[in-house]
Every structure is written in structure tokens, then in C-alpha cells.
Scaffold this motif. Sequence first.
Motif, PDB file in Angstrom:
ATOM      1  N   ASN A   1     -19.545  12.017  14.651  1.00  0.00           N
ATOM      2  CA  ASN A   1     -20.629  10.887  14.466  1.00  0.00           C
ATOM      3  C   ASN A   1     -19.869   9.893  13.534  1.00  0.00           C
ATOM      4  OD1 ASN A   1     -23.364  11.850  15.410  1.00  0.00           O
ATOM      5  ND2 ASN A   1     -22.309  13.710  14.581  1.00  0.00           N
ATOM      6  N   GLY A   2     -18.593   9.709  13.318  1.00  0.00           N
ATOM      7  CA  GLY A   2     -17.901   8.409  12.749  1.00  0.00           C
ATOM      8  C   GLY A   2     -17.963   8.615  11.283  1.00  0.00           C
ATOM      9  N   ILE A   3     -18.439   9.552  10.648  1.00  0.00           N
ATOM     10  CA  ILE A   3     -18.474   9.631   9.086  1.00  0.00           C
ATOM     11  C   ILE A   3     -17.040  10.057   8.599  1.00  0.00           C
ATOM     12  CG2 ILE A   3     -19.660  10.658   6.995  1.00  0.00           C
ATOM     13  CD1 ILE A   3     -21.402   9.102   8.828  1.00  0.00           C
ATOM     14  N   ALA A   4     -16.436   9.088   8.010  1.00  0.00           N
ATOM     15  CA  ALA A   4     -15.258   9.332   7.315  1.00  0.00           C
ATOM     16  C   ALA A   4     -15.120  10.120   6.179  1.00  0.00           C
ATOM     17  CB  ALA A   4     -14.774   7.837   7.094  1.00  0.00           C
ATOM     18  N   PHE A   5     -14.100  10.756   5.876  1.00  0.00           N
ATOM     19  CA  PHE A   5     -13.817  11.437   4.445  1.00  0.00           C
ATOM     20  C   PHE A   5     -13.049  10.381   3.726  1.00  0.00           C
ATOM     21  CE2 PHE A   5     -15.083  15.023   7.177  1.00  0.00           C
ATOM     22  CZ  PHE A   5     -15.639  15.716   6.551  1.00  0.00           C
ATOM     23  N   PRO A   6     -13.262  10.482   2.291  1.00  0.00           N
ATOM     24  CA  PRO A   6     -12.332   9.572   1.456  1.00  0.00           C
ATOM     25  C   PRO A   6     -11.148  10.146   1.252  1.00  0.00           C
ATOM     26  CG  PRO A   6     -14.041  10.872   0.122  1.00  0.00           C
ATOM     27  CD  PRO A   6     -14.193  11.141   1.750  1.00  0.00           C
ATOM     28  N   PHE A   7     -10.309   9.331   0.487  1.00  0.00           N
ATOM     29  CA  PHE A   7      -8.934   9.821   0.104  1.00  0.00           C
ATOM     30  C   PHE A   7      -8.881   8.643  -1.160  1.00  0.00           C
ATOM     31  CE2 PHE A   7      -8.250   6.739   3.581  1.00  0.00           C
ATOM     32  CZ  PHE A   7      -7.345   5.964   3.229  1.00  0.00           C
ATOM     33  N   PRO A   8      -7.994   9.067  -2.022  1.00  0.00           N
ATOM     34  CA  PRO A   8      -7.615   8.380  -3.418  1.00  0.00           C
ATOM     35  C   PRO A   8      -7.302   6.837  -2.825  1.00  0.00           C
ATOM     36  CG  PRO A   8      -7.189  10.474  -3.739  1.00  0.00           C
ATOM     37  CD  PRO A   8      -7.290  10.489  -2.151  1.00  0.00           C
ATOM     38  N   GLN A   9      -7.669   5.916  -3.474  1.00  0.00           N
ATOM     39  CA  GLN A   9      -6.936   4.581  -3.441  1.00  0.00           C
ATOM     40  C   GLN A   9      -6.759   3.775  -4.634  1.00  0.00           C
ATOM     41  OE1 GLN A   9      -8.778   2.396  -0.043  1.00  0.00           O
ATOM     42  NE2 GLN A   9     -10.026   4.341   0.559  1.00  0.00           N
ATOM     43  N   ARG A  10      -5.965   2.904  -4.635  1.00  0.00           N
ATOM     44  CA  ARG A  10      -5.641   2.113  -5.829  1.00  0.00           C
ATOM     45  C   ARG A  10      -5.173   0.760  -5.624  1.00  0.00           C
ATOM     46  NH1 ARG A  10      -7.954   5.883  -7.357  1.00  0.00           N
ATOM     47  NH2 ARG A  10      -7.512   7.532  -9.232  1.00  0.00           N
ATOM     48  N   ASP A  11      -5.879  -0.198  -6.375  1.00  0.00           N
ATOM     49  CA  ASP A  11      -5.510  -1.703  -6.021  1.00  0.00           C
ATOM     50  C   ASP A  11      -4.810  -2.144  -7.175  1.00  0.00           C
ATOM     51  OD1 ASP A  11      -7.141  -1.768  -3.587  1.00  0.00           O
ATOM     52  OD2 ASP A  11      -8.873  -2.399  -4.578  1.00  0.00           O
ATOM     53  N   VAL A  12      -3.377  -2.842  -6.663  1.00  0.00           N
ATOM     54  CA  VAL A  12      -2.689  -3.575  -7.636  1.00  0.00           C
ATOM     55  C   VAL A  12      -3.091  -4.927  -7.820  1.00  0.00           C
ATOM     56  CG1 VAL A  12      -0.045  -3.890  -8.545  1.00  0.00           C
ATOM     57  CG2 VAL A  12      -1.115  -1.616  -7.421  1.00  0.00           C
ATOM     58  N   LEU A  13      -3.385  -5.428  -9.018  1.00  0.00           N
ATOM     59  CA  LEU A  13      -3.618  -6.952  -9.468  1.00  0.00           C
ATOM     60  C   LEU A  13      -2.601  -7.372 -10.271  1.00  0.00           C
ATOM     61  CD1 LEU A  13      -5.495  -9.299  -9.219  1.00  0.00           C
ATOM     62  CD2 LEU A  13      -6.873  -8.387 -10.996  1.00  0.00           C
ATOM     63  N   LEU A  14      -1.920  -8.465  -9.646  1.00  0.00           N
ATOM     64  CA  LEU A  14      -1.007  -9.460 -10.544  1.00  0.00           C
ATOM     65  C   LEU A  14      -1.521 -10.451 -11.042  1.00  0.00           C
ATOM     66  CD1 LEU A  14       1.870  -9.154  -7.915  1.00  0.00           C
ATOM     67  CD2 LEU A  14       1.563  -7.624 -10.160  1.00  0.00           C
ATOM     68  N   LYS A  15      -1.764 -10.636 -12.230  1.00  0.00           N
ATOM     69  CA  LYS A  15      -2.460 -11.642 -12.972  1.00  0.00           C
ATOM     70  C   LYS A  15      -1.493 -12.881 -12.944  1.00  0.00           C
ATOM     71  CE  LYS A  15      -4.718  -8.739 -16.218  1.00  0.00           C
ATOM     72  NZ  LYS A  15      -5.001  -8.402 -17.785  1.00  0.00           N
ATOM     73  N   PRO A  16      -2.112 -14.246 -12.992  1.00  0.00           N
ATOM     74  CA  PRO A  16      -1.264 -15.410 -12.982  1.00  0.00           C
ATOM     75  C   PRO A  16      -0.284 -15.419 -14.020  1.00  0.00           C
ATOM     76  CG  PRO A  16      -3.638 -15.783 -12.715  1.00  0.00           C
ATOM     77  CD  PRO A  16      -3.472 -14.383 -12.952  1.00  0.00           C
ATOM     78  N   GLY A  17       0.984 -15.735 -13.877  1.00  0.00           N
ATOM     79  CA  GLY A  17       2.074 -16.088 -14.736  1.00  0.00           C
ATOM     80  C   GLY A  17       2.637 -14.883 -14.980  1.00  0.00           C
ATOM     81  N   SER A  18       2.202 -13.880 -14.479  1.00  0.00           N
ATOM     82  CA  SER A  18       3.243 -12.485 -14.341  1.00  0.00           C
ATOM     83  C   SER A  18       4.462 -12.545 -13.402  1.00  0.00           C
ATOM     84  CB  SER A  18       2.274 -11.329 -14.279  1.00  0.00           C
ATOM     85  OG  SER A  18       1.657 -11.315 -13.067  1.00  0.00           O
ATOM     86  N   ALA A  19       5.344 -11.630 -13.406  1.00  0.00           N
ATOM     87  CA  ALA A  19       6.580 -11.797 -12.523  1.00  0.00           C
ATOM     88  C   ALA A  19       6.833 -10.172 -12.248  1.00  0.00           C
ATOM     89  CB  ALA A  19       7.717 -12.400 -13.030  1.00  0.00           C
ATOM     90  N   LEU A  20       7.075 -10.145 -10.906  1.00  0.00           N
ATOM     91  CA  LEU A  20       7.575  -8.744 -10.522  1.00  0.00           C
ATOM     92  C   LEU A  20       9.068  -8.891 -10.177  1.00  0.00           C
ATOM     93  CD1 LEU A  20       6.591  -6.123  -9.536  1.00  0.00           C
ATOM     94  CD2 LEU A  20       6.155  -6.762  -7.326  1.00  0.00           C
ATOM     95  N   ALA A  21      10.043  -8.107 -10.689  1.00  0.00           N
ATOM     96  CA  ALA A  21      11.346  -8.083 -10.514  1.00  0.00           C
ATOM     97  C   ALA A  21      11.609  -6.960  -9.570  1.00  0.00           C
ATOM     98  CB  ALA A  21      12.127  -7.728 -11.796  1.00  0.00           C
TER      99      ALA A  21
END
Length: 461
Positions: A413-433
Motif C-alpha cells: 500500500n505504499g507506506i514507507a519505512f523511515p531511515f535516519p537522515q541528516r541535513d548539512v547547512l552551511l551558513k553565509p561567510g563560511s568556507a569548506l576546504a
Amino acid sequence: MEEQLSPVMAKISEILLFLEKWLQTNVLTWRTAAQWLCALGALLIALAVWRVIRPRLERWRYVHVRNPLGRGALYVVIQTGGLVLFILLAQMAAGAFELLEYRPWVLDALSQLTVAGIAIRLLALTMPNKGLARSTSTVVWVFVGLHILGLLTPFTTFLQNLSFSMGDTRFTALGALKGLILAVIFLQAAVMLSRFAVSRIGNMRDVSPSVQVLLGKTVKVALFTIAILMAMSSVGIDLTSLAIFSSALGVGIGFGLQTIISNYVAGIILLMDRSIKPGDTIEVGGVFGVVSGVYGRFSSVKTRDGKEYLIPNEHFVTNEVINWTYSDTNIRLKIPVGVAYESDVNKALRLMEEAPKGMKRILTSPEPRAMLIEFGDSSVNLELRAWIADTNDGVTNIKSDVLKRIWDLFHENGIAFPFPQRDVLLKPGSALAVTVDRGDAQKGGDTHDEPADIAPDESKG
């Protein structure tokens, strides 16, 4: 030398003359021969008659007699009836010889030996210990032989003269022998009566199993205590003199065997208050299983994996015990299920309530019910609550069956089971090397690129 041997030879000659005279007077006579012939005739008649009667009694016992006590009594009659018939015929012949004014000592002796044989056979039937049965049979044969030979009175007098004193009590060898024989008789009687009482108590359908065990143990202890006290009294021991000794012994046992005694007392308490009884599903000390038996010192708890834990009874009295079936065998199962946030929660709840339908172990009243419990970090947490009435058949297995059916229904019936998810937010002015390691792809050259600064998209800031 001849002078020294002459008195001995004279004594031997005197004994031989006495035996010869005794044999001529009591054995080598036509009356004695007639008694032997009568005894032989009585034996042949008894065997012939009993060969006809015995099969009929056995058929009657197996077909018509249902009472265990009656079957046991009839079995004793079948085993000893031929010997009893021989005694009756021999005594009838002995009566005929007494009318002729002749003492039938042969027939009387054979009758007494036959009575001893009956007693020995009964002992063999009632005594489970074969060694004890053989020892008792030997003692019976010795006493009967001494009685027939006329030596029983001198033998008992000799034993009576062998004595010793302990305080104000005088003990004799004859009294000790009587006490030993009576102790064996009393203890065997206690064994037989306790078995009969336990079997009768086991047939009481209105009495719970725990009370049956308690009554059976009480009857056994009472019967064996009475048997021992009666045997001690028959020897001549003053039971009142044991009061101080028994008190001191009881205090010593109380201190030395405190744990064991506490377990026994706890076992009696469990049997009386019926808080734990055979057949209950319990959980104690991390052990989950069914109580298979409550005994004097411990209780047996059998788990679903076949392990049997022997738990001291004191733990059930002093520690917390979860009895799943104390007052009601119905148990509610809680089966947690998580669904994804984008799923239709109402539909998921309906499917969860439909999943256990048709399962034999799931009760229809109360009906299974699905509930929304909480909003989790990665899932909407639901819970299915269903009732069962047979926890002794296992809990995890029925949970597994329900979860498998929920799995199938959710996928259909199309009911989905969950799995762990994480969102990464880069704030303005930050840098990623970011550093790229090319490995051996460029031999001889620079294997590392310079790190690059990636600035976040200002338009998304």
C-alpha cells in the motif's frame, strides 16, 4: 594320646546315638512317612487346583476391577493363593493325625515354612529396595528355622543377656534387633501409605497443583516422622529425654543451614499463597519462562530455548517477580512500528489493525488497536496493541508474525519505512576546504592539488 581322645570319642558316640534314636523315633517311622506323603499330596492338589483358578482371577482383575486398591489386593491373592491352599490342605491332614493322637510335626513344620515363604514374597512385592528385601527374607528364614528346631527360646534368651546401659536406660541386643525389624516395617509402611496418599491427592481435580504438592509433602513428612518415633519407642528410648537435645540441635541447624531452611520456608509460603504455581509464566531476575515445578528448596523455570533455571525459592519471596498469568492469562503486546513522514499515517494505522486479523493466537476481544505515539527525529512512531492468552507458547514468535504481516501490507500500500537522515547547512561567510588525493595516478608529479575554498551561494543565504 588315647587317654586324651577317649572322652572326645565318647561324647561323639553319645551324640551319634542320640541322633540315631531321634531319627528312628521321629523320622524313620511309618507315621512320619505318612505325613510326608500327605504333604506331597496336598502340594500336588494345591498346584492342580490353583492352575485352574489363577487364570480366571487374572482375567477378572484386568477386566472388572478398576479400583487400584482392589487390583493390588487381588494381585497379592494371585501371587500367594497357591501357598495358602497348600497350608489349608496340610492343616486338614494334620488334624487327621491329631485325631489319631499323633503329633504331626512334619506337616506343622512345612506349614510354618510356607507361611514364611508367603511373608517373604509379600516383602519382595512391597519393598522397592531388593537388597533390603533379601536381608529381611534372610532374617525371616532364620527365625522360622530356629522356631521349628526349638532353638528360638534359647537364642532370644542369649540376646536378652547381651545388654549395656546408657544413663538410666538399659539396651539389649534383643531389643535392638526388634527395633531394627520394626523400623524396617514402619518405614516400609510409611512408604506405601505415602505413595497411596500422593496418588489419591493427585486425583483431586478441585485442588490446585501447588496445594497438591504441599499436601503430598506434608503427608510424607508426617508418616516418616511417626515411623521413626515408633521405632525408637519400641527399642526403649525415652522420647522425652530427647527434648533438650532436639532443641539444641534445632538451634544449630537454624544457624548453620539458614539459607537452606529459608528456601524451604519460602517454598512452603509459595505453595500456600499460590503466588507462584506450576504453569505460570513469570519473569524474575532477567529469566522469562514457564514454572514447571515448585519444590521444597527451589522452583524450576523453563524458558523457550529449552533451558531450565533452578531458582531458590527465597528469590521469589524477597525479590520482585512479574507473574504474567497470576490472576488473568490475557496479556497485551505492544509492537512499535515507525513510518516515514511523507507516508499516510491514518492509512498506516488501519493497516496495522488489519495485520493481526485471522491469527489464531491474537484475541478478537479486546480488538487490536493501533495508536500514534510520538513524532520522532526520523519517523512517526506508531504502536500496535494486541492481546494474547497463551504466553507459555512464546511472545517473540507472535510479535514476529505480526511484524511480517505489517511489512507486507505496508509495501503493498505504499507506506514507507523511515531511515535516519541528516541535513548539512552551511551558513553565509563560511568556507569548506576540499582536498583531493589522486594517489599514484600521476607518478613523478605533484600528487596533491591545492585545497579549494568553496563559498556558499550568497543568493541562498
